[in-house]
Motif scaffolding. Structure first.
Motif, mmCIF file in Angstrom:
data_model
loop_
_atom_site.group_PDB
_atom_site.id
_atom_site.type_symbol
_atom_site.label_atom_id
_atom_site.label_comp_id
_atom_site.label_asym_id
_atom_site.label_seq_id
_atom_site.Cartn_x
_atom_site.Cartn_y
_atom_site.Cartn_z
ATOM 1 N N THR A 1 0.844 -1.194 0.000
ATOM 2 C CA THR A 1 0.000 0.000 0.000
ATOM 3 C C THR A 1 0.881 1.245 0.000
ATOM 4 O OG1 THR A 1 -1.583 -1.251 1.353
ATOM 5 C CG2 THR A 1 -1.962 1.114 1.141
ATOM 6 N N MET A 2 1.334 1.666 -1.172
ATOM 7 C CA MET A 2 2.206 2.831 -1.313
ATOM 8 C C MET A 2 1.368 4.071 -1.642
ATOM 9 S SD MET A 2 5.125 1.536 -0.602
ATOM 10 C CE MET A 2 6.352 2.691 -1.195
ATOM 11 N N THR A 3 0.640 4.531 -0.651
ATOM 12 C CA THR A 3 -0.291 5.652 -0.858
ATOM 13 C C THR A 3 0.458 6.945 -1.188
ATOM 14 O OG1 THR A 3 -1.752 4.597 0.764
ATOM 15 C CG2 THR A 3 -2.266 6.853 0.115
ATOM 16 N N GLY A 4 1.558 7.211 -0.480
ATOM 17 C CA GLY A 4 2.331 8.412 -0.752
ATOM 18 C C GLY A 4 2.840 8.467 -2.177
ATOM 19 N N LEU A 5 3.330 7.327 -2.673
ATOM 20 C CA LEU A 5 3.811 7.249 -4.050
ATOM 21 C C LEU A 5 2.671 7.521 -5.031
ATOM 22 C CD1 LEU A 5 6.071 6.578 -6.069
ATOM 23 C CD2 LEU A 5 5.437 4.156 -5.840
ATOM 24 N N ALA A 6 1.471 7.026 -4.714
ATOM 25 C CA ALA A 6 0.312 7.241 -5.587
ATOM 26 C C ALA A 6 -0.058 8.724 -5.650
ATOM 27 C CB ALA A 6 -0.868 6.417 -5.084
ATOM 28 N N ILE A 7 -0.019 9.404 -4.501
ATOM 29 C CA ILE A 7 -0.344 10.839 -4.482
ATOM 30 C C ILE A 7 0.681 11.622 -5.291
ATOM 31 C CG2 ILE A 7 -0.549 12.868 -2.994
ATOM 32 C CD1 ILE A 7 -1.548 10.952 -0.779
ATOM 33 N N LYS A 8 1.967 11.260 -5.132
ATOM 34 C CA LYS A 8 3.021 11.937 -5.893
ATOM 35 C C LYS A 8 2.835 11.713 -7.395
ATOM 36 C CE LYS A 8 8.037 12.231 -6.433
ATOM 37 N NZ LYS A 8 9.360 11.727 -5.980
ATOM 38 N N SER A 9 2.487 10.498 -7.781
ATOM 39 C CA SER A 9 2.281 10.195 -9.202
ATOM 40 C C SER A 9 1.099 10.982 -9.758
ATOM 41 C CB SER A 9 2.051 8.704 -9.393
ATOM 42 O OG SER A 9 3.190 7.962 -8.982
ATOM 43 N N ALA A 10 0.045 11.094 -8.976
ATOM 44 C CA ALA A 10 -1.115 11.869 -9.416
ATOM 45 C C ALA A 10 -0.744 13.329 -9.629
ATOM 46 C CB ALA A 10 -2.238 11.758 -8.389
ATOM 47 N N MET A 11 0.052 13.876 -8.699
ATOM 48 C CA MET A 11 0.431 15.283 -8.780
ATOM 49 C C MET A 11 1.349 15.562 -9.967
ATOM 50 S SD MET A 11 2.187 17.642 -5.790
ATOM 51 C CE MET A 11 3.524 16.455 -5.546
ATOM 52 N N THR A 12 2.309 14.684 -10.199
ATOM 53 C CA THR A 12 3.333 14.945 -11.215
ATOM 54 C C THR A 12 2.994 14.381 -12.600
ATOM 55 O OG1 THR A 12 4.540 12.942 -10.564
ATOM 56 C CG2 THR A 12 5.150 15.007 -9.473
ATOM 57 N N GLU A 13 2.038 13.435 -12.655
ATOM 58 C CA GLU A 13 1.704 12.820 -13.941
ATOM 59 C C GLU A 13 0.268 13.052 -14.391
ATOM 60 O OE1 GLU A 13 3.104 8.744 -14.450
ATOM 61 O OE2 GLU A 13 4.338 8.973 -12.654
ATOM 62 N N ALA A 14 -0.686 13.010 -13.449
ATOM 63 C CA ALA A 14 -2.093 13.139 -13.841
ATOM 64 C C ALA A 14 -2.559 14.597 -13.875
ATOM 65 C CB ALA A 14 -2.974 12.339 -12.883
ATOM 66 N N PHE A 15 -2.113 15.410 -12.910
ATOM 67 C CA PHE A 15 -2.558 16.806 -12.839
ATOM 68 C C PHE A 15 -1.613 17.742 -13.608
ATOM 69 C CE2 PHE A 15 -4.894 15.430 -8.939
ATOM 70 C CZ PHE A 15 -6.143 15.927 -9.282
ATOM 71 N N THR A 16 -1.265 17.382 -14.807
ATOM 72 C CA THR A 16 -0.416 18.232 -15.638
ATOM 73 C C THR A 16 -1.180 18.612 -16.907
ATOM 74 O OG1 THR A 16 0.559 16.372 -16.849
ATOM 75 C CG2 THR A 16 1.652 17.059 -14.794
ATOM 76 N N GLU A 17 -0.781 19.721 -17.503
ATOM 77 C CA GLU A 17 -1.452 20.149 -18.740
ATOM 78 C C GLU A 17 -1.215 19.142 -19.855
ATOM 79 O OE1 GLU A 17 -0.963 24.253 -19.886
ATOM 80 O OE2 GLU A 17 -0.683 24.883 -17.795
ATOM 81 N N GLU A 18 -0.042 18.514 -19.853
ATOM 82 C CA GLU A 18 0.250 17.495 -20.880
ATOM 83 C C GLU A 18 -0.703 16.314 -20.766
ATOM 84 O OE1 GLU A 18 3.627 20.052 -20.128
ATOM 85 O OE2 GLU A 18 2.449 18.775 -18.792
ATOM 86 N N SER A 19 -1.189 16.044 -19.557
ATOM 87 C CA SER A 19 -2.092 14.908 -19.333
ATOM 88 C C SER A 19 -3.560 15.294 -19.454
ATOM 89 C CB SER A 19 -1.836 14.312 -17.949
ATOM 90 O OG SER A 19 -0.512 13.833 -17.857
ATOM 91 N N GLY A 20 -3.825 16.586 -19.691
ATOM 92 C CA GLY A 20 -5.206 17.007 -19.899
ATOM 93 C C GLY A 20 -5.770 17.956 -18.864
ATOM 94 N N ALA A 21 -4.971 18.311 -17.852
ATOM 95 C CA ALA A 21 -5.443 19.280 -16.859
ATOM 96 C C ALA A 21 -5.485 20.672 -17.484
ATOM 97 C CB ALA A 21 -4.545 19.278 -15.630
ATOM 98 N N ARG A 22 -6.487 21.460 -17.135
ATOM 99 C CA ARG A 22 -6.599 22.805 -17.653
ATOM 100 C C ARG A 22 -5.591 23.749 -16.979
ATOM 101 N NH1 ARG A 22 -12.172 21.501 -18.630
ATOM 102 N NH2 ARG A 22 -12.075 20.351 -16.654
ATOM 103 N N PRO A 23 -5.092 24.774 -17.685
ATOM 104 C CA PRO A 23 -4.130 25.712 -17.081
ATOM 105 C C PRO A 23 -4.762 26.509 -15.944
ATOM 106 C CG PRO A 23 -4.876 26.499 -19.230
ATOM 107 C CD PRO A 23 -5.388 25.093 -19.092
ATOM 108 N N LYS A 24 -3.924 27.030 -15.050
ATOM 109 C CA LYS A 24 -4.414 27.775 -13.896
ATOM 110 C C LYS A 24 -5.247 28.974 -14.298
ATOM 111 C CE LYS A 24 -0.863 26.505 -10.520
ATOM 112 N NZ LYS A 24 0.194 27.006 -9.600
ATOM 113 N N SER A 25 -4.946 29.553 -15.458
ATOM 114 C CA SER A 25 -5.667 30.740 -15.912
ATOM 115 C C SER A 25 -7.160 30.478 -16.116
ATOM 116 C CB SER A 25 -5.057 31.255 -17.224
ATOM 117 O OG SER A 25 -5.128 30.255 -18.238
ATOM 118 N N LYS A 26 -7.530 29.219 -16.337
ATOM 119 C CA LYS A 26 -8.944 28.876 -16.518
ATOM 120 C C LYS A 26 -9.675 28.702 -15.193
ATOM 121 C CE LYS A 26 -8.803 26.784 -21.121
ATOM 122 N NZ LYS A 26 -9.777 27.729 -21.694
#
Length: 340
Positions: free
Chosen positions: A144-169
């Motif tokens: 159960t590597m929960t910390g690693l999962a949160i880090k992966s979400a922050m650095t890989e899923a919540f990026t504009e390259e992955s489809g997250a909208r820019p802060k300006s929106k």
């Protein structure tokens, strides 16, 4: 003449304004991480979690766009049947959301000893494709590597390259973590960094979940961001609660005790007073603000006023002169004619 002597109108005025400031974290640095961690530990002594009420209401959704990432625990402690319940919960959540390129985008991060990005925010922009992708998710088993999962979400899923909208929106970034165990790595620092970067974190604990870890991961106020259910069998009932929170059901419209103005804030609300009033210590009622009025006599030496004064003075002098002249003539006439 009558109008000159019968009119004198002047107004003196002052206005006092209230200034309100807001504070928001931007990005993150070690100081912000430390501040976030301190805020979480300060709240650990409080009763932060919500125990599921199975009779939660099914309110209509007032959609607001989100970048939403589910972080789901599929370690060995989650049995196959229980993991299927988690997938049903995800599918039900998708049904409640307004999914689309300009609406809500969803990603899923699956974790155990390792982390797998099941699909990114840009991958599925309609409900049928998204729900089909959810059905294909398989448990990873092991730790159960929960910390690693949160880090992966922050650095890989919540990026504009992955489809997250820019802060300006100004699109809200939300993570929902579902786990039934104790993390085998550190979650405090990475969660603080995620929150500092602008991600709002909800933590859902099931059965044997470690409540201290949930509180360290979740955003404040903890009473709005930490949930607990006794079994995976009722986790899908949480859909209604998240529907209220994520879809934007207005807490003020559901009832409040504010004397003047109710301001909705996620799943809660706070009170505000009308201009000229201040909020009392009970945070509900309002009192008229005491205003200090300063009267300044003729502060600008108004030209119009000076002109009026000069005209009035000249008129008075002219009238006085005419009266004196008339008085002199009357005396002359009396001297000629004699007393009447």
């Amino acid at each position: 003449m009558k109008s000159l002597f019968g009119s004198l109108v002047y107004c003196l005025f002052l206005f006092v304004s209230d200034v309100y400031g807001t504070y928001r974290l931007n990005g993150f640095d070690p100081q912000q991480v430390t501040a976030q961690s301190y805020a979480q530990r300060r709240n650990l002594a409080r009763p932060p979690l919500r125990t599921l009420d199975p009779s939660a209401t099914d309110n209509s959704c007032r959609s607001r766009p989100l970048d939403l990432v589910f972080i789901i625990d599929s370690s060995r402690s989650v049995r196959p049947g229980e993991f299927e319940k988690v997938k049903i919960f995800l599918a039900d959540m998708v049904d409640t959301l307004d999914v689309g390129p300009e609406a809500t985008r969803v990603a899923v991060v699956n974790y155990a000893s390792t982390v797998k990005i099941e699909f990114l925010l840009k991958a599925h922009l309609n409900k049928p494709n998204m729900k089909q992708a959810i059905t294909r998710i398989e448990p990873l088993a092991a730790g159960t590597m929960t910390g690693l999962a949160i880090k992966s979400a922050m650095t890989e899923a919540f990026t504009e390259e992955s489809g997250a909208r820019p802060k300006s929106k100004n699109i809200a970034k939300v993570a929902i973590i579902v786990t039934d165990g104790r993390p085998q790595d550190q979650v405090e620092e990475v969660s603080a960094a995620a929150r500092g970067s602008g991600i709002e974190i909800y933590a859902v604990g099931v059965d044997r979940a470690d409540m201290t870890s949930l509180r360290l991961m979740a955003s404040n106020p903890l009473e709005d961001h930490v949930f607990y259910v006794e079994t995976y069998g009722v986790i899908e009932k949480l859909t209604s609660k998240f529907r209220e929170t994520l879809c934007g059901v207005d807490p003020c419209a559901m009832g409040h005790d504010c004397e003047h103005i109710c301001v909705s804030s996620n799943a809660s609300h706070h009170c505000k007073c009308r201009k000229g009033y201040i909020l009392n210590l009970d945070q509900k009622t309002c009192t008229l603000k005491q205003m200090k009025v300063v009267v300044v006599e003729d502060p600008c030496k108004c030209e119009a006023r000076l002109a009026f004064q000069m005209q009035t003075q000249a008129t008075l002098q002219e009238i006085t002169a005419r009266l004196a002249d008339m008085t002199g003539r009357v005396e002359q006439i009396e001297n000629i004619l004699g007393p009447v």
